[in-house]
Design a protein around this motif. Structure first.
Motif, PDB file in Angstrom:
ATOM      1  N   GLU A 101       0.939  -1.022   0.235  1.00 41.73           N
ATOM      2  CA  GLU A 101      -0.411  -0.198  -0.003  1.00 41.73           C
ATOM      3  C   GLU A 101       0.561   1.726  -0.349  1.00 41.73           C
ATOM      4  O   GLU A 101       2.027   0.823   0.639  1.00 41.73           O
ATOM      5  CB  GLU A 101      -0.513   0.134   1.152  1.00 41.73           C
ATOM      6  CG  GLU A 101      -1.812   1.096   1.487  1.00 41.73           C
ATOM      7  CD  GLU A 101      -2.695   1.435   0.381  1.00 41.73           C
ATOM      8  OE1 GLU A 101      -2.557   1.590  -0.806  1.00 41.73           O
ATOM      9  OE2 GLU A 101      -4.247   0.655   1.189  1.00 41.73           O
ATOM     10  N   SER A 102       0.496   2.026  -1.367  1.00 44.75           N
ATOM     11  CA  SER A 102       1.160   3.589  -0.850  1.00 44.75           C
ATOM     12  C   SER A 102       0.992   4.161  -0.276  1.00 44.75           C
ATOM     13  O   SER A 102      -0.661   4.440   0.164  1.00 44.75           O
ATOM     14  CB  SER A 102       1.342   3.911  -2.146  1.00 44.75           C
ATOM     15  OG  SER A 102       0.010   3.955  -3.052  1.00 44.75           O
ATOM     16  N   PHE A 103       1.532   5.656   0.621  1.00 46.19           N
ATOM     17  CA  PHE A 103       0.888   6.598   0.716  1.00 46.19           C
ATOM     18  C   PHE A 103       1.556   8.078   0.877  1.00 46.19           C
ATOM     19  O   PHE A 103       2.781   8.148   0.800  1.00 46.19           O
ATOM     20  CB  PHE A 103       0.657   6.604   2.421  1.00 46.19           C
ATOM     21  CG  PHE A 103       2.120   6.219   3.578  1.00 46.19           C
ATOM     22  CD1 PHE A 103       2.886   7.599   3.778  1.00 46.19           C
ATOM     23  CD2 PHE A 103       3.172   5.468   3.008  1.00 46.19           C
ATOM     24  CE1 PHE A 103       3.963   7.366   4.185  1.00 46.19           C
ATOM     25  CE2 PHE A 103       4.065   4.682   3.630  1.00 46.19           C
ATOM     26  CZ  PHE A 103       5.054   6.483   4.448  1.00 46.19           C
ATOM     27  N   ASP A 104       0.433   8.988   0.907  1.00 43.21           N
ATOM     28  CA  ASP A 104       1.657  10.378   0.804  1.00 43.21           C
ATOM     29  C   ASP A 104       1.601  10.982   2.404  1.00 43.21           C
ATOM     30  O   ASP A 104       2.756  11.792   2.514  1.00 43.21           O
ATOM     31  CB  ASP A 104       0.665  10.839   0.068  1.00 43.21           C
ATOM     32  CG  ASP A 104       0.223  11.173  -1.187  1.00 43.21           C
ATOM     33  OD1 ASP A 104       1.098  10.568  -1.799  1.00 43.21           O
ATOM     34  OD2 ASP A 104      -0.961  10.733  -1.038  1.00 43.21           O
ATOM     35  N   SER A 105       0.750  10.222   2.860  1.00 42.87           N
ATOM     36  CA  SER A 105       1.529  11.191   4.956  1.00 42.87           C
ATOM     37  C   SER A 105       0.527  10.089   5.811  1.00 42.87           C
ATOM     38  O   SER A 105      -0.387   8.881   5.377  1.00 42.87           O
ATOM     39  CB  SER A 105      -0.284  11.984   5.166  1.00 42.87           C
ATOM     40  OG  SER A 105       0.237  12.445   6.208  1.00 42.87           O
ATOM     41  N   LEU A 106       0.732   9.379   6.664  1.00 41.27           N
ATOM     42  CA  LEU A 106       0.829   8.468   7.300  1.00 41.27           C
ATOM     43  C   LEU A 106       0.976   8.588   9.014  1.00 41.27           C
ATOM     44  O   LEU A 106       1.803   8.931   9.321  1.00 41.27           O
ATOM     45  CB  LEU A 106       1.960   6.989   6.851  1.00 41.27           C
ATOM     46  CG  LEU A 106       2.397   6.392   7.734  1.00 41.27           C
ATOM     47  CD1 LEU A 106       1.734   4.827   7.712  1.00 41.27           C
ATOM     48  CD2 LEU A 106       2.867   5.601   7.873  1.00 41.27           C
ATOM     49  N   LEU A 107      -0.123   7.777  10.034  1.00 41.85           N
ATOM     50  CA  LEU A 107      -0.692   8.206  11.093  1.00 41.85           C
ATOM     51  C   LEU A 107       0.132   6.855  12.025  1.00 41.85           C
ATOM     52  O   LEU A 107      -0.581   5.380  11.445  1.00 41.85           O
ATOM     53  CB  LEU A 107      -1.423   8.459  11.557  1.00 41.85           C
ATOM     54  CG  LEU A 107      -1.640   8.515  12.936  1.00 41.85           C
ATOM     55  CD1 LEU A 107      -1.277   9.351  13.515  1.00 41.85           C
ATOM     56  CD2 LEU A 107      -3.500   9.185  13.193  1.00 41.85           C
ATOM     57  N   PHE A 108       0.521   6.402  12.740  1.00 37.01           N
ATOM     58  CA  PHE A 108       1.052   5.571  13.375  1.00 37.01           C
ATOM     59  C   PHE A 108       0.029   5.267  14.178  1.00 37.01           C
ATOM     60  O   PHE A 108       0.170   6.625  15.289  1.00 37.01           O
ATOM     61  CB  PHE A 108       2.477   5.684  13.747  1.00 37.01           C
ATOM     62  CG  PHE A 108       3.337   5.128  13.428  1.00 37.01           C
ATOM     63  CD1 PHE A 108       3.706   3.120  13.023  1.00 37.01           C
ATOM     64  CD2 PHE A 108       3.966   5.430  11.779  1.00 37.01           C
ATOM     65  CE1 PHE A 108       4.572   3.093  11.973  1.00 37.01           C
ATOM     66  CE2 PHE A 108       4.793   5.182  11.756  1.00 37.01           C
ATOM     67  CZ  PHE A 108       5.626   3.798  11.369  1.00 37.01           C
ATOM     68  N   ALA A 109      -1.050   4.223  14.841  1.00 37.38           N
ATOM     69  CA  ALA A 109      -2.050   4.834  15.822  1.00 37.38           C
ATOM     70  C   ALA A 109      -2.210   3.493  16.397  1.00 37.38           C
ATOM     71  O   ALA A 109      -3.046   2.441  16.670  1.00 37.38           O
ATOM     72  CB  ALA A 109      -3.115   5.903  15.669  1.00 37.38           C
ATOM     73  N   THR A 110      -0.554   2.776  16.717  1.00 38.67           N
ATOM     74  CA  THR A 110      -0.435   1.489  17.086  1.00 38.67           C
ATOM     75  C   THR A 110      -0.717   0.969  18.178  1.00 38.67           C
ATOM     76  O   THR A 110      -0.952  -0.321  18.618  1.00 38.67           O
ATOM     77  CB  THR A 110       0.654   0.803  16.515  1.00 38.67           C
ATOM     78  OG1 THR A 110       1.737   1.833  16.917  1.00 38.67           O
ATOM     79  CG2 THR A 110       0.865   0.736  15.106  1.00 38.67           C
ATOM     80  N   GLY A 111      -1.392   2.023  19.409  1.00 40.40           N
ATOM     81  CA  GLY A 111      -1.344   1.806  20.319  1.00 40.40           C
ATOM     82  C   GLY A 111      -0.353   0.993  21.502  1.00 40.40           C
ATOM     83  O   GLY A 111       0.656   1.795  21.518  1.00 40.40           O
ATOM     84  N   ALA A 112      -1.010   0.143  22.641  1.00 39.03           N
ATOM     85  CA  ALA A 112      -0.592  -0.237  23.712  1.00 39.03           C
ATOM     86  C   ALA A 112      -0.456  -2.017  23.783  1.00 39.03           C
ATOM     87  O   ALA A 112      -1.331  -1.954  23.047  1.00 39.03           O
ATOM     88  CB  ALA A 112      -0.290   0.571  24.902  1.00 39.03           C
ATOM     89  N   GLU A 113       0.591  -2.501  24.383  1.00 38.40           N
ATOM     90  CA  GLU A 113       0.530  -3.945  24.583  1.00 38.40           C
ATOM     91  C   GLU A 113       0.910  -3.991  25.991  1.00 38.40           C
ATOM     92  O   GLU A 113       1.731  -3.556  26.170  1.00 38.40           O
ATOM     93  CB  GLU A 113       1.264  -4.672  23.043  1.00 38.40           C
ATOM     94  CG  GLU A 113       3.270  -3.936  23.613  1.00 38.40           C
ATOM     95  CD  GLU A 113       3.652  -5.156  22.597  1.00 38.40           C
ATOM     96  OE1 GLU A 113       3.751  -5.992  22.108  1.00 38.40           O
ATOM     97  OE2 GLU A 113       4.674  -4.739  22.854  1.00 38.40           O
ATOM     98  N   GLY A 126      -0.185  -4.287  33.558  1.00 30.64           N
ATOM     99  CA  GLY A 126       0.511  -2.760  32.743  1.00 30.64           C
ATOM    100  C   GLY A 126       1.072  -3.071  31.150  1.00 30.64           C
ATOM    101  O   GLY A 126       0.531  -4.032  30.586  1.00 30.64           O
ATOM    102  N   VAL A 127       0.853  -2.244  30.462  1.00 33.55           N
ATOM    103  CA  VAL A 127       1.100  -2.130  29.531  1.00 33.55           C
ATOM    104  C   VAL A 127       2.467  -1.397  28.348  1.00 33.55           C
ATOM    105  O   VAL A 127       2.396  -0.116  29.280  1.00 33.55           O
ATOM    106  CB  VAL A 127      -0.057  -1.251  28.459  1.00 33.55           C
ATOM    107  CG1 VAL A 127      -1.552  -2.381  28.648  1.00 33.55           C
ATOM    108  CG2 VAL A 127      -0.159   0.527  28.482  1.00 33.55           C
ATOM    109  N   ALA A 172      -1.243   4.788  28.680  1.00 33.89           N
ATOM    110  CA  ALA A 172      -2.534   4.773  27.599  1.00 33.89           C
ATOM    111  C   ALA A 172      -3.222   4.538  28.387  1.00 33.89           C
ATOM    112  O   ALA A 172      -4.062   3.869  29.366  1.00 33.89           O
ATOM    113  CB  ALA A 172      -1.785   4.138  27.675  1.00 33.89           C
ATOM    114  N   LEU A 173      -3.647   6.924  27.941  1.00 32.11           N
ATOM    115  CA  LEU A 173      -5.039   6.430  28.870  1.00 32.11           C
ATOM    116  C   LEU A 173      -6.145   6.810  27.319  1.00 32.11           C
ATOM    117  O   LEU A 173      -6.051   7.285  26.146  1.00 32.11           O
ATOM    118  CB  LEU A 173      -4.919   7.255  29.267  1.00 32.11           C
ATOM    119  CG  LEU A 173      -4.635   7.001  30.585  1.00 32.11           C
ATOM    120  CD1 LEU A 173      -4.519   8.253  31.438  1.00 32.11           C
ATOM    121  CD2 LEU A 173      -5.727   6.590  31.435  1.00 32.11           C
ATOM    122  N   GLY A 174      -7.682   6.506  26.957  1.00 30.82           N
ATOM    123  CA  GLY A 174      -8.192   6.615  26.271  1.00 30.82           C
ATOM    124  C   GLY A 174      -8.427   8.004  26.146  1.00 30.82           C
ATOM    125  O   GLY A 174      -8.526   9.072  24.664  1.00 30.82           O
TER     126      GLY A 174
END
Length: 448
Positions: A106-118, A247-248, A302-304
Motif C-alpha cells: 500500500e502506498s501513502f502520502d501521509s501516514l499516522l502510527f496509531a498502533t496503541g499499546a500492548e 501494565g502495558v 496509555a489512556l483513552g
C-alpha cells in the motif's frame, strides 16, 4: 501542502478520531485505515464492565463499524489487516490480510502510527496456556467472556494491582467468584502514595478479595490442560482462570523498525503537533510520547482520553492545520465496587525524585452534607509547591461522588493555580452534592 492519500495504522481511538478530522478538512482525499483486530472504534475501557455484567453486550462498546465509517464518512477501514513493515523512503506499507493470508503493498502520502499499546507478558512458565488472559483489544474481552461462559470458573487470580486489576477484581466479585489479587509491590495502585493506596487495599479486602502484596508470579500450574494454581514466590493460589494486569507498553516496534526515533518508555517521539522527525509521518495515542505539564518533561501514558485528544490533533495537522497538543497532567479515575479512586498531577513519591520543594496534607470529609442520607466518606490528599503554593497534585479515595472531583484539581494544575486561588473558586453547593466547603477546598485550606 495538500495530501491526496492518508493511511492510518490502527483503527481505535486515536486512529479513527484522526480519520474523522482529516475527512472534515479534506473531503475529497482518500483515507485508508488498517486494523489487525476484528473491530474499529470501540471502548476497550468498557471490557471489565462487560465481563461484570454491567454492560448488556459487546455491541454497546462499539462506537462505529467499518461499514458505518465507509457509508457515513467515506473512510476505508479494513479489519483483520496487519501492517508488517513500513518503507519510509518508498512511502509504502507491506500489509497482511490475516483472514486470507494475502500480502500486498500500500502506498501513502501521509501516514499516522496509531498502533496503541500492548500488554506486558513476562516469560513465565504456563503463561501462554488456556485460561490466561490479558486485556488489550475488544477481542480479548470477548475471548474472556466466552471462556467464562463455557467453563464456569469459580476461582480467579488477578496478577497486578493497577487499574485493570482493580476493575477486573470488581467484575469477578460481581459474578460471585472467589477472587485473589497478587502484586509484587507492597501496595496496590502504584500511581498513588501508599497512605492513599492503603484505603484502596482495605476496600478490596472488605468485599472478600484475598490480597497478596509483595509477591511475584513465578508460574501457572495446569492439570489436564486446565489451570490448577497460580504460583508465586511465597505460595500456591488455587485458580481456574488468571488475568494478567501487569501494565502495558507502547506498541512501537513497527515504527522503530521503520527507522522512527523513540522517546520516553520507547514511545514514538513526536512534537506537540504529533509530528515525528520524518516528514509527513505522525503518531498519536498510546504508542506516542506526550508532555507532562507539571514536570515540563516528556511523558507517556496509555489512556483513552489522551488517545482521542492526540488523534484529533494529528488528524487536523495531517490535513493542513496547525494545532498543538499542550500535554497532560496524568489524570486518571477508577472504581472498585463502592469505592471510587482518582489522581492527577504528581504523587509524593514521584516528587521525591524531582527538584521540587513541596508540602502535603490529607483530609477526611464527606462527599455530601453529613446529614444527607447516605453521605459517604472521602479522603483527599493534596500537594503544593513551597514557596508559592502552586498545586502539584492530588489523590482522592472515597464513596460515590468522590472521583470526579479530581477534575477541579486537574484544571487548577493545568492553569498553574495556587491553593489560595483554588480556595476562592466558586464551586457548586447543595446538600445532595457537597458541603459548603467542598472537600477539595478543605484540603487546599489545610495546605494554605
Amino acid at each position: 501542502m495538500k495530501r491526496e492519500k492518508y493511511v492510518i495504522i490502527g483503527g481505535d481511538a486515536a486512529g479513527m478520531t484522526a480519520a474523522g478530522q482529516i475527512r472534515k478538512l479534506q473531503p475529497k482525499s482518500q483515507i485508508v485505515v488498517y486494523e489487525r483486530s476484528p473491530h474499529t472504534s470501540y471502548s476497550a475501557c468498557g471490557m471489565p464492565y462487560l465481563i461484570g455484567g454491567l454492560v448488556e453486550n459487546d455491541t454497546k462498546l462499539i462506537v462505529r463499524t467499518p461499514e458505518e465509517f465507509m457509508a457515513k464518512k467515506n473512510i476505508e477501514a479494513f479489519v483483520f489487516h496487519e501492517v508488517l513493515s513500513v518503507d519510509i523512503k518508498a512511502r509504502t506499507l507491506e500489509v497482511l490480510n490475516i483472514q486470507t493470508g494475502k500480502l500486498f503493498t500500500e502506498s501513502f502520502d501521509s501516514l499516522l502510527f496509531a498502533t496503541g499499546a500492548e500488554p506486558i507478558r513476562p516469560p513465565i512458565e504456563g503463561i501462554d496456556g488456556e485460561g490466561v488472559f490479558s486485556l488489550s483489544v475488544l477481542q480479548d474481552g470477548l475471548r474472556l467472556q466466552r471462556f467464562i461462559e463455557e467453563n464456569n470458573p469459580q476461582k480467579a487470580v488477578i496478577v497486578g494491582g493497577g487499574y485493570i486489576g482493580l476493575e477486573m477484581a470488581e467484575a469477578f466479585c460481581r459474578r460471585g467468584m472467589n477472587v485473589s489479587l497478587v502484586d509484587r509491590s507492597f501496595q496496590v495502585m502504584n500511581t498513588f502514595d501508599i497512605d492513599m493506596a492503603d484505603h484502596i487495599a482495605d476496600a478490596i479486602q472488605h468485599v472478600g478479595t484475598s490480597l497478596y502484596l509483595g509477591e511475584t508470579l513465578k508460574a501457572i500450574e495446569y492439570n489436564n490442560n486446565r489451570i490448577k494454581a497460580a504460583i508465586t514466590d511465597q505460595r500456591n493460589i488455587p485458580a481456574d482462570i488468571v488475568i494478567l494486569g501487569l501494565g502495558v507498553r507502547p506498541h512501537s516496534k513497527l515504527a522503530k523498525e521503520a527507522g522512527l526515533p523513540l522517546g520516553v518508555n520507547d514511545s514514538i517521539l513526536v512534537n506537540q503537533m504529533m509530528e515525528t522527525e520524518i516528514e509527513d509521518i505522525w503518531a498519536a495515542g498510546d504508542c506516542a510520547q506526550t508532555w507532562h505539564l507539571v514536570t515540563n518533561k516528556p511523558f507517556w501514558v496509555a489512556l483513552g482520553s489522551v488517545a482521542n485528544k492526540t488523534g484529533r490533533i494529528a488528524g487536523i495537522n495531517m490535513a493542513g492545520g496547525k494545532e498543538h497538543f499542550p500535554g497532560v497532567v496524568g489524570t486518571a479515575v477508577s472504581k472498585h465496587c463502592d469505592l471510587e479512586v482518582a489522581r492527577t498531577g504528581l504523587s509524593e513519591k514521584e516528587l521525591e525524585d524531582l527538584d521540587f520543594h513541596y508540602e502535603t496534607v490529607t483530609i477526611k470529609s464527606k462527599v455530601q452534607a453529613g446529614y444527607y442520607p447516605g453521605a459517604g466518606d472521602i479522603h483527599v490528599k493534596m500537594i503544593a509547591e513551597v514557596p508559592g503554593g502552586r498545586v502539584l497534585g492530588a489523590q482522592i479515595v472515597g464513596a460515590h461522588g468522590a472521583a470526579k472531583r479530581i477534575d477541579v484539581v486537574a484544571t487548577a494544575i493545568s492553569a498553574q493555580m495556587t491553593v489560595r486561588q483554588l480556595i476562592d473558586l466558586d464551586l457548586g453547593y447543595a446538600p445532595p452534592f457537597s458541603l459548603p466547603w467542598d472537600p477539595i477546598q478543605i484540603a487546599a485550606r489545610q495546605l494554605l
